[in-house]
Design an enzyme around this catalytic site. Sequence first.
Site, mmCIF file in Angstrom:
data_model
loop_
_atom_site.group_PDB
_atom_site.id
_atom_site.type_symbol
_atom_site.label_atom_id
_atom_site.label_comp_id
_atom_site.label_asym_id
_atom_site.label_seq_id
_atom_site.Cartn_x
_atom_site.Cartn_y
_atom_site.Cartn_z
ATOM 1 N N SER A 42 35.358 55.239 13.057
ATOM 2 C CA SER A 42 36.503 55.561 13.914
ATOM 3 C C SER A 42 37.816 54.944 13.445
ATOM 4 O O SER A 42 38.877 55.382 13.872
ATOM 5 C CB SER A 42 36.226 55.119 15.358
ATOM 6 O OG SER A 42 36.167 53.708 15.448
ATOM 7 N N LYS A 116 39.808 48.987 17.925
ATOM 8 C CA LYS A 116 40.776 50.088 17.903
ATOM 9 C C LYS A 116 42.170 49.514 17.644
ATOM 10 O O LYS A 116 42.364 48.305 17.620
ATOM 11 C CB LYS A 116 40.786 50.849 19.238
ATOM 12 C CG LYS A 116 39.438 51.379 19.712
ATOM 13 C CD LYS A 116 38.923 52.523 18.875
ATOM 14 C CE LYS A 116 37.579 53.018 19.374
ATOM 15 N NZ LYS A 116 36.977 54.021 18.459
#
Length: 277
Positions: A42, A116
């Site tokens: 990701s 993230k």
Amino acid sequence: MKDRKQQRSFLKELPLLIGIALILALLIKTFLVQAFSIPSDSMQNTLQRGDRVLVDKLTPWFGAEPERGEVVVFHDPGGWLDESAQSDPGGIAGAFQEFMSFIGLMPSAEEQDLIKRVIAVGGDTVACEKNGPVTVNGKALDEESYIYPGGTPCGSEGFGPVEVPEGRIWVMGDNRQNSLDSRFHQQLPGHGTVPVDEVVGRAIVRAWPIDRWGTLPVPDTFAEKGLAMAPAAMGLVGAVPLVLWRRRLRTGRTAVEAAPTAPTAPTGDRRTRADED
């Protein structure tokens, strides 16, 4: 004879040295720096699956909060991870991995952590039209330097605008087409935002493998002027009517208070400034 005594003395002190080393490692892991392993794609290409990063856990102890552009590790705020997909090595290997990660000598074995990039912080408004750029407080971000090559800033569908509550952050993966980030959890409490209290720390160094070693700086687009102008401007717009109202109230109050105290001298005693001069 002397060598034997020295050897026995060393063997007696060895458990103490190991104990001190473990305590220091635990303190470093708890308060300073911790290693984490990247479990997914990701964050490509900034981080590859299997990379090891070092996370700064010290600055949050001094009140520092995540800032736009930083790569952060955070606990699952609830409902982000599929528990059925979590893996457990089990056996001796699993126990060893758990112990070594507990004292900080190996990457974290905790499956409830995610990594993230912070896109917006409390007070910001974040949005993205279909196939358009991500905007923060109305200003478009130039994300070409870090999002996955060939990807689009917000995928095939847009989102927002979303007002990020104070004490929370909006996060997105650099591989936008392969990242279940804030965009996909807006149905949960917090509407996709993550509480600052759940942030473990900022990832500062990509430490392993050696040929990929490097720091993780904040991209230049997050330092551009005007990114945080919207909240300030809104505050100014809200403040102007309040100031005018207070000024009018103060003027009216002064006029009312001044009327009864005005001097009422006899007509014959009145003199103008010109007469006095």
